[in-house]
Design a protein around this motif. Sequence first.
Motif, short mmCIF file in Angstrom:
data_model
loop_
_atom_site.label_atom_id
_atom_site.label_comp_id
_atom_site.label_asym_id
_atom_site.label_seq_id
_atom_site.Cartn_x
_atom_site.Cartn_y
_atom_site.Cartn_z
N MET A 152 48.74 30.34 35.42
CA MET A 152 48.48 31.77 35.24
C MET A 152 49.75 32.56 34.96
N GLN A 153 49.58 33.56 34.09
CA GLN A 153 50.67 34.45 33.70
C GLN A 153 50.28 35.92 33.85
N MET A 154 48.99 36.19 33.79
CA MET A 154 48.48 37.56 33.83
C MET A 154 47.58 37.73 35.05
N PRO A 155 47.44 38.97 35.54
CA PRO A 155 46.57 39.19 36.70
C PRO A 155 45.13 38.71 36.50
N TRP A 156 44.59 38.85 35.27
CA TRP A 156 43.21 38.43 35.06
C TRP A 156 43.06 36.92 35.18
N GLU A 165 54.08 38.03 44.07
CA GLU A 165 54.73 39.34 43.86
C GLU A 165 56.12 39.17 43.26
N HIS A 166 56.87 38.21 43.81
CA HIS A 166 58.25 38.02 43.34
C HIS A 166 58.31 37.42 41.94
N GLU A 167 57.45 36.46 41.65
CA GLU A 167 57.53 35.80 40.35
C GLU A 167 57.00 36.67 39.21
N PHE A 168 55.87 37.31 39.44
CA PHE A 168 55.22 38.04 38.35
C PHE A 168 55.40 39.55 38.43
N GLY A 169 55.86 40.05 39.57
CA GLY A 169 56.00 41.50 39.72
C GLY A 169 54.68 42.20 39.97
N ASN A 178 51.67 43.82 42.09
CA ASN A 178 51.61 44.46 43.40
C ASN A 178 50.47 43.84 44.22
N ARG A 179 50.45 44.16 45.47
CA ARG A 179 49.46 43.54 46.38
C ARG A 179 48.03 43.92 46.04
N SER A 180 47.83 45.10 45.51
CA SER A 180 46.46 45.49 45.16
C SER A 180 45.93 44.63 44.00
N THR A 181 46.80 44.26 43.07
CA THR A 181 46.40 43.39 41.96
C THR A 181 46.00 42.02 42.48
N ILE A 182 46.82 41.46 43.36
CA ILE A 182 46.55 40.15 43.94
C ILE A 182 45.31 40.23 44.84
N SER A 183 45.19 41.32 45.56
CA SER A 183 44.04 41.49 46.45
C SER A 183 42.72 41.60 45.70
N LEU A 184 42.78 42.06 44.46
CA LEU A 184 41.56 42.14 43.65
C LEU A 184 40.97 40.74 43.45
N ALA A 185 41.82 39.78 43.12
CA ALA A 185 41.35 38.40 42.95
C ALA A 185 40.81 37.85 44.26
N ILE A 186 41.49 38.14 45.35
CA ILE A 186 41.05 37.67 46.66
C ILE A 186 39.72 38.33 47.04
N SER A 187 39.55 39.60 46.65
CA SER A 187 38.28 40.29 46.91
C SER A 187 37.12 39.65 46.17
N PHE A 188 37.35 39.28 44.90
CA PHE A 188 36.32 38.57 44.15
C PHE A 188 35.98 37.25 44.85
N ASN A 189 37.01 36.57 45.30
CA ASN A 189 36.83 35.30 46.00
C ASN A 189 35.94 35.48 47.23
N ILE A 190 36.26 36.45 48.05
CA ILE A 190 35.50 36.68 49.28
C ILE A 190 34.08 37.12 48.97
N ALA A 191 33.92 37.98 47.97
CA ALA A 191 32.58 38.44 47.60
C ALA A 191 31.71 37.28 47.13
N LEU A 192 32.26 36.42 46.27
CA LEU A 192 31.49 35.28 45.80
C LEU A 192 31.23 34.27 46.91
#
Length: 194
Positions: free
Chosen positions: A106-110, A48-52, A54-68
Amino acid sequence: MNKVTQAIAQRTSHRFSYAWVVVAVIFLVLLTSAGIRATPSVMILPLEHEFGWNRSTISLAISFNIALYGLIGPFAAAAMQRFGIRPVVMGALVLLSIGTALSTLMQMPWHMVMTWGLLVGSGTGVAANTLGATIVSRWFEMRRGLAMGLLTASAATGQMVFLPLMASMVEHYGWRSVAFLVAIVAAVAVPLVA
């Protein structure tokens, strides 16, 4: 039971079984996988601090992780049956190592969705409870409960071992140090499986 049968049973009950070596190696693989799966939880604030982000953006990646992590299990079991346990687990560890190492760029949310979501999620999905069940069913006729209990305990143990260390590393050296640590741990586990 006659005396000869009792003597044979007593001798074979004290003999060391290679199956326990397999359990020890798989315990370390599952421990590593659990530690890697828990890693994003200590990286949320630094990201959050380095890239700005939000938690929902970061949580999206974690959600993919948990789903897989949950969805890959049946396919991983089929792959283990077809290609063998060793190559599939080694592939998962390589995937974990590459995914976590690439995340330092990584530099972008995707990028996070691709590394932590897809690559790491797929790798941890292979090194999950399905792996433990496959090992226990192949190597044990007796003491299956004990073997499965040990392998199941690896998930909590992995988090207990890795999380305090990772939290300290994030605080002192930044989140990239944690990503490199787990990449190295996954890479070091590959020769153990080989």
